[in-house]
Design an enzyme around this catalytic site. Structure first.
Site, mmCIF file in Angstrom:
data_model
loop_
_atom_site.group_PDB
_atom_site.id
_atom_site.type_symbol
_atom_site.label_atom_id
_atom_site.label_comp_id
_atom_site.label_asym_id
_atom_site.label_seq_id
_atom_site.Cartn_x
_atom_site.Cartn_y
_atom_site.Cartn_z
ATOM 1 N N GLU A 1 -7.590 8.807 5.447
ATOM 2 C CA GLU A 1 -7.906 9.539 6.669
ATOM 3 C C GLU A 1 -8.326 10.990 6.443
ATOM 4 O O GLU A 1 -7.624 11.929 6.863
ATOM 5 C CB GLU A 1 -6.713 9.499 7.643
ATOM 6 C CG GLU A 1 -6.299 8.113 8.062
ATOM 7 C CD GLU A 1 -5.261 8.102 9.184
ATOM 8 O OE1 GLU A 1 -4.791 9.179 9.584
ATOM 9 O OE2 GLU A 1 -4.925 7.013 9.676
ATOM 10 N N GLU B 1 -3.995 0.252 7.921
ATOM 11 C CA GLU B 1 -2.839 0.634 8.749
ATOM 12 C C GLU B 1 -3.065 0.139 10.165
ATOM 13 O O GLU B 1 -4.167 0.271 10.704
ATOM 14 C CB GLU B 1 -2.650 2.161 8.846
ATOM 15 C CG GLU B 1 -2.121 2.824 7.627
ATOM 16 C CD GLU B 1 -1.950 4.340 7.793
ATOM 17 O OE1 GLU B 1 -1.783 4.820 8.938
ATOM 18 O OE2 GLU B 1 -1.994 5.036 6.770
ATOM 19 N N TYR C 1 -5.153 2.605 15.523
ATOM 20 C CA TYR C 1 -3.998 2.761 16.405
ATOM 21 C C TYR C 1 -4.352 2.665 17.885
ATOM 22 O O TYR C 1 -3.604 2.095 18.669
ATOM 23 C CB TYR C 1 -3.278 4.094 16.130
ATOM 24 C CG TYR C 1 -2.597 4.089 14.779
ATOM 25 C CD1 TYR C 1 -1.339 3.505 14.634
ATOM 26 C CD2 TYR C 1 -3.210 4.612 13.647
ATOM 27 C CE1 TYR C 1 -0.709 3.452 13.400
ATOM 28 C CE2 TYR C 1 -2.588 4.561 12.403
ATOM 29 C CZ TYR C 1 -1.345 3.983 12.290
ATOM 30 O OH TYR C 1 -0.725 3.919 11.072
ATOM 31 N N ASN D 1 -7.938 2.285 9.438
ATOM 32 C CA ASN D 1 -6.639 2.486 10.094
ATOM 33 C C ASN D 1 -6.898 2.519 11.584
ATOM 34 O O ASN D 1 -7.747 3.292 12.063
ATOM 35 C CB ASN D 1 -5.997 3.813 9.672
ATOM 36 C CG ASN D 1 -5.527 3.794 8.222
ATOM 37 O OD1 ASN D 1 -5.628 2.773 7.541
ATOM 38 N ND2 ASN D 1 -5.016 4.918 7.763
ATOM 39 N N HIS E 1 -2.801 10.965 0.033
ATOM 40 C CA HIS E 1 -2.343 10.806 1.417
ATOM 41 C C HIS E 1 -1.704 12.142 1.829
ATOM 42 O O HIS E 1 -0.516 12.233 2.096
ATOM 43 C CB HIS E 1 -1.375 9.621 1.525
ATOM 44 C CG HIS E 1 -1.196 9.080 2.917
ATOM 45 N ND1 HIS E 1 -1.363 7.741 3.218
ATOM 46 C CD2 HIS E 1 -0.857 9.688 4.086
ATOM 47 C CE1 HIS E 1 -1.120 7.551 4.523
ATOM 48 N NE2 HIS E 1 -0.808 8.712 5.061
ATOM 49 N N ARG F 1 0.858 -1.182 0.000
ATOM 50 C CA ARG F 1 0.000 0.000 0.000
ATOM 51 C C ARG F 1 0.896 1.235 0.000
ATOM 52 O O ARG F 1 1.669 1.442 0.922
ATOM 53 C CB ARG F 1 -0.908 -0.004 1.237
ATOM 54 C CG ARG F 1 -1.754 1.261 1.374
ATOM 55 C CD ARG F 1 -2.710 1.160 2.563
ATOM 56 N NE ARG F 1 -3.537 2.342 2.696
ATOM 57 C CZ ARG F 1 -3.329 3.338 3.569
ATOM 58 N NH1 ARG F 1 -2.312 3.288 4.405
ATOM 59 N NH2 ARG F 1 -4.118 4.377 3.593
HETATM 60 C C1 PNW Z 1 -1.836 7.986 10.240
HETATM 61 N N1 PNW Z 1 -3.531 11.889 15.232
HETATM 62 O O1 PNW Z 1 -1.714 9.293 10.721
HETATM 63 C C2 PNW Z 1 -1.381 8.128 8.808
HETATM 64 O O2 PNW Z 1 -2.204 7.567 7.835
HETATM 65 C C3 PNW Z 1 0.061 7.788 8.579
HETATM 66 O O3 PNW Z 1 0.548 8.538 7.496
HETATM 67 C C4 PNW Z 1 0.837 8.008 9.866
HETATM 68 O O4 PNW Z 1 2.217 7.896 9.692
HETATM 69 C C5 PNW Z 1 0.303 7.009 10.880
HETATM 70 O O5 PNW Z 1 -1.087 7.153 11.061
HETATM 71 C C6 PNW Z 1 0.973 7.092 12.242
HETATM 72 O O6 PNW Z 1 0.747 8.342 12.826
HETATM 73 C C7 PNW Z 1 -2.189 9.849 11.869
HETATM 74 O O7 PNW Z 1 -2.790 12.735 15.750
HETATM 75 C C8 PNW Z 1 -1.457 10.902 12.383
HETATM 76 O O8 PNW Z 1 -4.688 11.635 15.669
HETATM 77 C C9 PNW Z 1 -1.907 11.571 13.493
HETATM 78 C C10 PNW Z 1 -3.100 11.197 14.082
HETATM 79 C C11 PNW Z 1 -3.847 10.148 13.569
HETATM 80 C C12 PNW Z 1 -3.380 9.478 12.449
#
Ligand code: PNW
Length: 450
Positions: A165, A359, A294, A292, A120, A77
């Site tokens: 995102e 992700e 996290y 995605n 992106h 990706r």
């Molecule tokens: C995502 N937040 O970004 C992105 O899709 C990637 O490019 C990035 O490297 C990855 O997650 C890790 O951060 C985010 O602050 C960046 O809420 C910041 C946030 C959420 C997603």
């Protein structure tokens, strides 16, 4: 230990994004994106870091694809840089397209499925000068860029993702100001949401008219009220869920904006942005939704930070610290169960749409000998959580780890490392971490040790 097997045909890959890995920001006709400009503003990016050198992927793409093949990845990706393909938002730049032709050729030669994203976060700066995503016209410029790209590269691509995102693009870029273009205007952020979605819909139509599959990737978080007995906390949780999830999912998959969010955003002029026919475009049928994941958001209505916030229209919100979970180098809580709940929720609320995790991963500081046991444990726990969702009936078809290699972590610069492959930014030497070896075995066996 018993193995947990994934469904036959489950797709295993790794992800990157153009601005985060390519470098070579001023070659072959590329012009500035909003991120090039944002990096030059003092204080915006940690260490004053920029898109140079990143992982020099632009010049090392053949080597990088060989490495993916060595790791047994089935899909890559990546994102296509709008400022390479249509540098000022207008004229087509063949040299930019040629790079992605070469990348796609090399992937296919190695039996790796190319999984491109059209946007992106690297809007051509020229278009930001004309209003950026706050301007309706940008949606149509995006559709033009999508048409050029799909026509030039589409014959060997099965699935195109339009946006990565849009929550970050709109709310971090135009309201919180911590991402490019660094604006802190709540009404511009509201407009950006609608115009990103409109651009998505126009592009999805282009993709489907070309006979290809279209998808979009959203970043999703369970929103957990700190005190479930508090009306105020429940209301804040509803509002955050509205802005993080439903403002995107409802128009995309049900053809309408959620009424409560529209009401909350009325003072920012949200309803006036939506013209006749827009929602029909935005709800162009989708072939897949990328998730995605996290972490979770644990929220309370108690007063929190003041100053520019991504949570537009929300009078007061804070994120109390919980100490019952480990944290990554981003200070994000490790919450694998939240992935199960996000997947189950999408499956329940929007049952028809096939899902991919586009992700998931974690930043940890460099480890001696690239022995990144914490990252392996992060990935393993989230894969177990994904499997739990599959076992409960969720139509999850693949998983992309973030990231293939260390890269430019936006406002955090190069200090935060998400790669399963280590990058030495002085020498550009790549070294697979232990997590890459482990992930490689997961992909090969289509299973994880429980
Ligand atoms: C995502 N937040 O970004 C992105 O899709 C990637 O490019 C990035 O490297 C990855 O997650 C890790 O951060 C985010 O602050 C960046 O809420 C910041 C946030 C959420 C997603």
């Amino acid at each position: 230990m018993e193995n947990i097997a994934f469904p036959q045909g489950f797709l295993w890959g790794a992800a990157t994004a153009a601005f985060q890995v390519e470098g070579a920001t001023d070659v072959d006709g590329r012009t500035d994106s909003i991120w090039d400009a944002f990096c030059r503003v003092p204080g915006k990016v940690v260490g004053g870091h920029t898109g140079e050198p990143a992982a020099d992927h632009y010049r090392r793409v053949e080597q990088d694809v060989r490495m993916m093949a060595d790791l047994g990845l089935q899909a890559y990706r990546f994102s296509i840089a709008w400022p390479r393909v249509r540098p000022d938002g207008g004229q087509v730049n063949q040299a930019g397209l040629d790079f992605y032709q070469r990348l796609i050729d090399t992937l296919l030669e190695h039996g790796i499925k190319p999984w491109p994203t059209l946007y992106h976060w690297d809007l051509p700066q020229k278009l930001e000068d004309l209003g950026g995503w706050a301007s309706r016209d940008t949606a149509f410029r995006f559709a033009d860029y999508a048409a050029t790209t799909v026509e030039a590269l589409g014959d060997r691509i099965d699935t195109w993702t339009t946006l990565n995102e849009p929550w970050c693009s709109a709310f971090l870029g135009y309201a919180a100001g911590i991402h490019a273009p660094g604006r802190t205007e709540p009404s511009a952020a509201a407009a950006a949401v609608h115009h990103l979605l409109l651009g998505h819909g126009l592009a999805a139509k282009v993709i489907r008219d070309a006979g290809k599959q279209a998808g979009i990737t959203l970043n999703m978080y369970p929103i957990i009220p700190a005190d479930p007995a508090s009306e105020a906390d429940l209301d804040v949780a509803r509002r955050l869920d509205g802005l993080q999830q439903r403002i995107f999912l409802d128009p995309l998959l049900n053809g309408s904006y959620p009424a409560d969010v529209v009401e909350d955003l009325a003072p920012l002029g949200f309803s006036e942005l939506v013209k006749d026919g827009d929602l029909a475009v935005i709800s162009t049928p989708l072939d897949m939704l990328g998730v995605n994941y996290y972490s979770e958001h644990y929220v309370s209505a108690a007063p929190g930070e003041t100053g520019p916030s991504p949570w537009i229209g929300v009078p007061q919100v804070s994120f109390p610290r919980r100490d019952d979970a480990p944290r990554t180098d981003m200070d994000w809580e490790v919450r694998p169960d939240g992935l199960t709940s996000v997947l189950l929720r999408v499956h329940q609320d929007y049952p028809a749409i096939p899902l991919y995790i586009t992700e998931n991963g974690a930043a940890y500081p460099d480890q001696p000998g690239v022995d990144d046991a914490e990252r392996t444990e992060y990935l393993a726990s989230h894969l177990r959580a994904a499997h739990t969702a599959i076992a409960a009936g969720v139509d999850l078809r693949g998983y992309f780890c973030w990231s293939l290699m260390d890269n430019f972590e936006w406002a955090e610069g190069y200090a935060k490392r998400f790669g399963i492959v280590h990058v030495d930014y002085e020498t550009q030497v790549r070294t697979p971490k232990m997590s890459a070896r482990w992930f490689s075995e997961v992909a090969r066996s289509n299973a994880i040790a429980s």
